[in-house]
Design a protein around this motif. Sequence first.
Motif, PDB file in Angstrom:
ATOM      1  N   PRO A 253       0.810  -1.227   0.000  1.00 42.69           N
ATOM      2  CA  PRO A 253       0.000   0.000   0.000  1.00 42.69           C
ATOM      3  C   PRO A 253       0.842   1.274   0.000  1.00 42.69           C
ATOM      4  O   PRO A 253       0.440   2.281  -0.600  1.00 42.69           O
ATOM      5  CB  PRO A 253      -0.813  -0.125   1.299  1.00 42.69           C
ATOM      6  CG  PRO A 253      -0.920  -1.603   1.514  1.00 42.69           C
ATOM      7  CD  PRO A 253       0.398  -2.152   1.072  1.00 42.69           C
ATOM      8  N   LEU A 254       1.990   1.257   0.658  1.00 43.48           N
ATOM      9  CA  LEU A 254       2.869   2.429   0.643  1.00 43.48           C
ATOM     10  C   LEU A 254       3.393   2.697  -0.759  1.00 43.48           C
ATOM     11  O   LEU A 254       3.524   3.847  -1.178  1.00 43.48           O
ATOM     12  CB  LEU A 254       4.042   2.223   1.607  1.00 43.48           C
ATOM     13  CG  LEU A 254       3.717   2.122   3.093  1.00 43.48           C
ATOM     14  CD1 LEU A 254       4.979   1.797   3.887  1.00 43.48           C
ATOM     15  CD2 LEU A 254       3.096   3.430   3.589  1.00 43.48           C
ATOM     16  N   ASP A 255       3.681   1.628  -1.494  1.00 43.62           N
ATOM     17  CA  ASP A 255       4.183   1.792  -2.858  1.00 43.62           C
ATOM     18  C   ASP A 255       3.089   2.328  -3.774  1.00 43.62           C
ATOM     19  O   ASP A 255       3.358   3.163  -4.642  1.00 43.62           O
ATOM     20  CB  ASP A 255       4.711   0.449  -3.381  1.00 43.62           C
ATOM     21  CG  ASP A 255       5.395   0.587  -4.728  1.00 43.62           C
ATOM     22  OD1 ASP A 255       6.470   1.223  -4.778  1.00 43.62           O
ATOM     23  OD2 ASP A 255       4.863   0.076  -5.733  1.00 43.62           O
ATOM     24  N   TYR A 271      -0.687  19.734  -4.873  1.00 43.24           N
ATOM     25  CA  TYR A 271       0.000  18.843  -3.935  1.00 43.24           C
ATOM     26  C   TYR A 271      -0.974  18.167  -2.984  1.00 43.24           C
ATOM     27  O   TYR A 271      -1.901  18.798  -2.473  1.00 43.24           O
ATOM     28  CB  TYR A 271       1.038  19.632  -3.132  1.00 43.24           C
ATOM     29  CG  TYR A 271       1.678  18.818  -2.032  1.00 43.24           C
ATOM     30  CD1 TYR A 271       2.674  17.895  -2.320  1.00 43.24           C
ATOM     31  CD2 TYR A 271       1.254  18.955  -0.705  1.00 43.24           C
ATOM     32  CE1 TYR A 271       3.260  17.129  -1.309  1.00 43.24           C
ATOM     33  CE2 TYR A 271       1.827  18.199   0.310  1.00 43.24           C
ATOM     34  CZ  TYR A 271       2.838  17.287  -0.009  1.00 43.24           C
ATOM     35  OH  TYR A 271       3.399  16.530   0.984  1.00 43.24           O
ATOM     36  N   ARG A 272      -0.734  16.869  -2.764  1.00 37.90           N
ATOM     37  CA  ARG A 272      -1.460  16.125  -1.746  1.00 37.90           C
ATOM     38  C   ARG A 272      -0.450  15.409  -0.877  1.00 37.90           C
ATOM     39  O   ARG A 272       0.507  14.835  -1.388  1.00 37.90           O
ATOM     40  CB  ARG A 272      -2.415  15.107  -2.380  1.00 37.90           C
ATOM     41  CG  ARG A 272      -3.666  15.730  -2.983  1.00 37.90           C
ATOM     42  CD  ARG A 272      -4.580  14.673  -3.543  1.00 37.90           C
ATOM     43  NE  ARG A 272      -5.732  15.290  -4.207  1.00 37.90           N
ATOM     44  CZ  ARG A 272      -6.362  14.754  -5.245  1.00 37.90           C
ATOM     45  NH1 ARG A 272      -5.956  13.583  -5.728  1.00 37.90           N
ATOM     46  NH2 ARG A 272      -7.385  15.370  -5.794  1.00 37.90           N
ATOM     47  N   SER A 273      -0.685  15.422   0.427  1.00 41.15           N
ATOM     48  CA  SER A 273       0.221  14.741   1.350  1.00 41.15           C
ATOM     49  C   SER A 273       0.074  13.232   1.222  1.00 41.15           C
ATOM     50  O   SER A 273      -0.874  12.727   0.598  1.00 41.15           O
ATOM     51  CB  SER A 273      -0.078  15.169   2.791  1.00 41.15           C
ATOM     52  OG  SER A 273      -1.364  14.702   3.172  1.00 41.15           O
ATOM     53  N   ALA A 274       1.009  12.516   1.833  1.00 40.67           N
ATOM     54  CA  ALA A 274       0.947  11.061   1.810  1.00 40.67           C
ATOM     55  C   ALA A 274      -0.338  10.574   2.486  1.00 40.67           C
ATOM     56  O   ALA A 274      -1.009   9.660   1.992  1.00 40.67           O
ATOM     57  CB  ALA A 274       2.174  10.481   2.507  1.00 40.67           C
ATOM     58  N   PHE A 275      -0.685  11.187   3.622  1.00 42.39           N
ATOM     59  CA  PHE A 275      -1.898  10.780   4.340  1.00 42.39           C
ATOM     60  C   PHE A 275      -3.146  11.038   3.499  1.00 42.39           C
ATOM     61  O   PHE A 275      -4.039  10.188   3.425  1.00 42.39           O
ATOM     62  CB  PHE A 275      -1.998  11.531   5.669  1.00 42.39           C
ATOM     63  CG  PHE A 275      -3.225  11.184   6.466  1.00 42.39           C
ATOM     64  CD1 PHE A 275      -3.298   9.996   7.187  1.00 42.39           C
ATOM     65  CD2 PHE A 275      -4.322  12.046   6.492  1.00 42.39           C
ATOM     66  CE1 PHE A 275      -4.433   9.672   7.912  1.00 42.39           C
ATOM     67  CE2 PHE A 275      -5.461  11.726   7.215  1.00 42.39           C
ATOM     68  CZ  PHE A 275      -5.515  10.541   7.931  1.00 42.39           C
ATOM     69  N   LEU A 278      -3.349   8.440   0.668  1.00 37.99           N
ATOM     70  CA  LEU A 278      -3.823   7.147   1.157  1.00 37.99           C
ATOM     71  C   LEU A 278      -5.320   7.187   1.470  1.00 37.99           C
ATOM     72  O   LEU A 278      -6.067   6.256   1.143  1.00 37.99           O
ATOM     73  CB  LEU A 278      -3.041   6.745   2.408  1.00 37.99           C
ATOM     74  CG  LEU A 278      -1.687   6.075   2.196  1.00 37.99           C
ATOM     75  CD1 LEU A 278      -0.918   6.010   3.512  1.00 37.99           C
ATOM     76  CD2 LEU A 278      -1.868   4.672   1.630  1.00 37.99           C
ATOM     77  N   THR A 279      -5.769   8.277   2.103  1.00 38.51           N
ATOM     78  CA  THR A 279      -7.177   8.408   2.464  1.00 38.51           C
ATOM     79  C   THR A 279      -8.067   8.411   1.228  1.00 38.51           C
ATOM     80  O   THR A 279      -9.103   7.735   1.178  1.00 38.51           O
ATOM     81  CB  THR A 279      -7.407   9.691   3.272  1.00 38.51           C
ATOM     82  OG1 THR A 279      -6.599   9.661   4.456  1.00 38.51           O
ATOM     83  CG2 THR A 279      -8.869   9.830   3.669  1.00 38.51           C
ATOM     84  N   ARG A 280      -7.669   9.159   0.213  1.00 36.36           N
ATOM     85  CA  ARG A 280      -8.465   9.233  -1.016  1.00 36.36           C
ATOM     86  C   ARG A 280      -8.464   7.899  -1.757  1.00 36.36           C
ATOM     87  O   ARG A 280      -9.450   7.537  -2.397  1.00 36.36           O
ATOM     88  CB  ARG A 280      -7.931  10.342  -1.918  1.00 36.36           C
ATOM     89  CG  ARG A 280      -8.214  11.753  -1.404  1.00 36.36           C
ATOM     90  CD  ARG A 280      -7.541  12.790  -2.288  1.00 36.36           C
ATOM     91  NE  ARG A 280      -8.092  12.808  -3.636  1.00 36.36           N
ATOM     92  CZ  ARG A 280      -9.120  13.562  -4.022  1.00 36.36           C
ATOM     93  NH1 ARG A 280      -9.728  14.347  -3.140  1.00 36.36           N
ATOM     94  NH2 ARG A 280      -9.548  13.535  -5.263  1.00 36.36           N
TER      95      ARG A 280
END
Length: 342
Positions: A253-255, A271-275, A278-280
């Motif tokens: 999932p991180l990849d 820009y979107r953060s990592a969090f 993942l949420t989207r």
Amino acid sequence: MGQKNTLVGSVQAYAEQAVKNNRTVVSATLASLVGTSAGYPLDSLKSRLQANRTPITLASLAKKVWREEGFAGFYRGIWIPLITISAVRAVSFSIYTRTKDILHDNNMLNRGTLFDVSSAGGLGGILSGAVISVGSAPFELVKVRRQLEYSIAEQRGIAIIKPPNTLDAVADIVRRSGVTGLYTGFRLHFVRDTLGTGLYFAEYEAFRHVLGRRPSGVQGPQPSWLPFHIPESTLPFLCGSVAGVTAWAIIYPLDVAKTKLQQRALSGGHYRSAFETLTRLVRGPDPNNPKPVVSGIARLYRGLGVSGCRSVITHGVLWTLFDYAGSYIDSIPDRSRPPLIS
């Protein structure tokens, strides 16, 4: 004639001794070159599956790549990872083996138990993953840029007539985002590599230990509970494949999030953060109408099947050739430095 033969023999002796002194680097580099080449087409398809907005079967995607890009499409962007992954693996294996040696020399995690063996390997993997992520992040971003060239161009509203080469891709990233743009998605890359490499080496060491390898590195008898005998020559392939697949499945999932974040940044999205990424991916773009959690989690594992097949090939070949090359180098006589001319 005698002096010429002596000179040739001296050069050969120097070369052999240099190879023996750098056993880990030579073995890891050779093994990585072959393993990366063998698994790259599946890695390319994996990135496309991760980035695709709508589900598509592997067969349909492969046909699409073949139809639009030809055979070269499966190897688009291979030169940077072929060189850099080989260098990264050479450094990674060196840190991993050196860490185990230091622990052993200081009487730490050297009791030969499953816990000690896997912990030593895992610690070496964590250290190597953290170090190599700093150098490998820009190269992997460029690899993703090359693999997703057509989808990125489509999102930009550009029609590709001739795909840019690797240097053009690097120049485009720097022109749009500066030099720091080469580290887009670095946090996810760092966590993925540190955690994944630690799990990978820990699992490999654990599997080899369970299947009878002694702390000295010599293969001992296999456990009696095995229903059949596994040929010793296939053990590196088997353990490398299982370690590669299971470690990759945990961090997958991180990849996926990293690839999606990088694709969006490269195509000019805000820009979107990592969090947030993942949420989207899990809950969808509309917070007022979230997707079911199960389908969202399935989205995070899109492309895992092809990635697992790639891991079997890449890591199985890697450990098989690493062990074979290491054994061959060990068989070379250890000569002292002879004079160039007698």
